[in-house]
Design a protein around this motif. Structure first.
Motif, PDB file in Angstrom:
ATOM      1  N   LEU A   1     -22.467  48.033 -24.128  1.00  0.00           N
ATOM      2  CA  LEU A   1     -22.625  47.080 -24.894  1.00  0.00           C
ATOM      3  C   LEU A   1     -22.255  47.327 -26.386  1.00  0.00           C
ATOM      4  O   LEU A   1     -21.939  46.466 -27.331  1.00  0.00           O
ATOM      5  CB  LEU A   1     -24.068  46.813 -24.815  1.00  0.00           C
ATOM      6  CG  LEU A   1     -24.713  46.155 -23.707  1.00  0.00           C
ATOM      7  CD1 LEU A   1     -26.297  46.015 -23.511  1.00  0.00           C
ATOM      8  CD2 LEU A   1     -24.267  44.607 -23.391  1.00  0.00           C
ATOM      9  N   THR A   2     -22.186  48.471 -26.704  1.00  0.00           N
ATOM     10  CA  THR A   2     -21.668  48.883 -27.761  1.00  0.00           C
ATOM     11  C   THR A   2     -20.031  48.533 -28.263  1.00  0.00           C
ATOM     12  O   THR A   2     -19.675  48.199 -29.210  1.00  0.00           O
ATOM     13  CB  THR A   2     -21.741  50.397 -28.292  1.00  0.00           C
ATOM     14  OG1 THR A   2     -21.191  51.122 -27.479  1.00  0.00           O
ATOM     15  CG2 THR A   2     -23.184  50.930 -28.252  1.00  0.00           C
ATOM     16  N   VAL A   3     -19.263  48.690 -26.940  1.00  0.00           N
ATOM     17  CA  VAL A   3     -17.915  48.206 -27.163  1.00  0.00           C
ATOM     18  C   VAL A   3     -17.860  46.966 -27.209  1.00  0.00           C
ATOM     19  O   VAL A   3     -17.142  46.529 -27.922  1.00  0.00           O
ATOM     20  CB  VAL A   3     -17.334  48.970 -25.796  1.00  0.00           C
ATOM     21  CG1 VAL A   3     -15.819  48.657 -25.619  1.00  0.00           C
ATOM     22  CG2 VAL A   3     -17.303  50.487 -25.819  1.00  0.00           C
ATOM     23  N   VAL A   4     -18.683  46.147 -26.440  1.00  0.00           N
ATOM     24  CA  VAL A   4     -18.923  44.677 -26.439  1.00  0.00           C
ATOM     25  C   VAL A   4     -18.901  44.176 -27.771  1.00  0.00           C
ATOM     26  O   VAL A   4     -18.239  43.230 -28.057  1.00  0.00           O
ATOM     27  CB  VAL A   4     -19.534  44.141 -25.209  1.00  0.00           C
ATOM     28  CG1 VAL A   4     -19.910  42.528 -25.614  1.00  0.00           C
ATOM     29  CG2 VAL A   4     -19.312  44.542 -24.049  1.00  0.00           C
ATOM     30  N   HIS A   5     -19.841  44.872 -28.306  1.00  0.00           N
ATOM     31  CA  HIS A   5     -20.202  44.059 -29.813  1.00  0.00           C
ATOM     32  C   HIS A   5     -18.822  44.196 -30.723  1.00  0.00           C
ATOM     33  O   HIS A   5     -18.789  43.486 -31.308  1.00  0.00           O
ATOM     34  CB  HIS A   5     -21.469  45.231 -30.337  1.00  0.00           C
ATOM     35  CG  HIS A   5     -21.763  44.598 -31.534  1.00  0.00           C
ATOM     36  ND1 HIS A   5     -21.332  45.090 -33.086  1.00  0.00           N
ATOM     37  CD2 HIS A   5     -22.851  43.612 -32.015  1.00  0.00           C
ATOM     38  CE1 HIS A   5     -22.047  44.497 -33.637  1.00  0.00           C
ATOM     39  NE2 HIS A   5     -22.841  43.614 -33.195  1.00  0.00           N
ATOM     40  N   GLU A   6     -18.242  45.272 -30.551  1.00  0.00           N
ATOM     41  CA  GLU A   6     -17.194  45.633 -31.449  1.00  0.00           C
ATOM     42  C   GLU A   6     -15.876  44.706 -31.037  1.00  0.00           C
ATOM     43  O   GLU A   6     -15.153  44.043 -31.730  1.00  0.00           O
ATOM     44  CB  GLU A   6     -16.686  46.882 -31.198  1.00  0.00           C
ATOM     45  CG  GLU A   6     -15.397  47.285 -32.218  1.00  0.00           C
ATOM     46  CD  GLU A   6     -16.127  47.192 -33.912  1.00  0.00           C
ATOM     47  OE1 GLU A   6     -15.262  46.795 -34.625  1.00  0.00           O
ATOM     48  OE2 GLU A   6     -17.237  47.389 -34.210  1.00  0.00           O
TER      49      GLU A   6
END
Length: 271
Positions: free
Chosen positions: A15-20
């Motif tokens: 989800l940290t990648v998705v946020h970016e």
């Protein structure tokens, strides 16, 4: 192309990648699948990781994705070559982008890597770093206590700090290290605590920003970027308990429009 980008991870870390991705590519619809029921992948065998990853990929292929982002370092280490060979859509992982970001950051060529047992065992980061710059010194450390803690939603506070201090003690003995790669997409959720423990002299690198940039470049190269302002909501799926998944999602996207997300349970056994 209005088709979505698919993103997979062993749990909530991706989800940290998705946020970016949402920040850098606001016109791109995303479908995220976190295998929270079988997380963590780090202690699992290479065969298990490959099996579980392919099950997630088949689920997303059924959603007609135009591109796949493997937002899991362990899955990237063990499956990316096969996926790039077998699939007829672009596939990128998080290891090469993370390595590039660290090379840009380091001033003395001493780079630390923390990750799951599987990622560290694979040597994928050492290989990626030295392929870019052969004289890099790499210090690797597995931190198996981090992922279960994150999956429980313990992201900060005294408990998190104590776990991080205990886990990082061996790597902090290397006083020349000036850059530390968070070699697991769960770890950025602990970034503030990790930074506090390692100190300001060490630059902590998350691959999320670099991965989003590579995604953008890949979309342009293959001419599959979406230029339509009217896109469907992002779809988030988890194989395990949705309550904790939603709680962590709300923390990560607290500054975003949570209404653009739909969150559902995924059953990978009945694809």
């Amino acid at each position: 192309m209005k088709q979505p980008i698919g993103v997979i991870d062993s749990g909530v870390g991706g989800l940290t990648v998705v946020h970016e991705l949402m920040r850098q590519l606001p016109k791109e619809p995303l479908i995220y699948l976190g295998d929270t029921a079988r997380c963590p992948y780090g202690p699992r065998t290479e065969e298990e990781v490959k099996q579980f990853t392919w099950e997630m990929v088949r689920f997303l292929l059924g959603k007609n994705i135009k591109m796949l982002v493997i937002a899991c370092n362990t899955a990237t280490a063990f499956t990316i070559k096969d996926l790039q060979k077998e699939l007829d859509i672009p596939v990128i992982g998080v290891i090469k982008p993370g390595a590039r970001a660290a090379i840009k950051s380091t001033e003395n060529n001493y780079i630390g890597v923390i990750g799951t047992e599987g990622t560290v065992r694979s040597g994928a980061y050492s290989y990626a770093l030295r392929k870019i710059k052969s004289d890099i010194e790499v210090i690797s450390l597995a931190c198996p206590s981090f992922v279960p803690m994150v999956e429980k939603g313990v992201l900060d506070g005294p408990e998190a700090k104590q776990v991080v201090e205990n886990a990082l003690a061996p790597i902090l003995e290397h006083d020349k290290m000036d850059t530390l790669i968070l070699g697991c997409t769960h770890y950025p959720l602990l970034k503030d605590t990790i930074q506090e423990v390692v100190g300001k002299k060490i630059i902590v690198i998350s691959s999320s920003e670099e991965t989003a940039r590579e995604t953008s470049t890949t979309l342009d190269i293959h001419q599959i970027a979406n230029h339509d302002d009217h896109m469907p909501p992002h779809q988030f799926y988890a194989t395990g308990d949705l309550d904790i998944f939603i709680e962590i999602t709300e923390k990560i996207f607290k500054d975003s429009n949570f209404e653009v997300l739909t969150i559902k349970h995924a059953d990978l056994q009945n694809i």
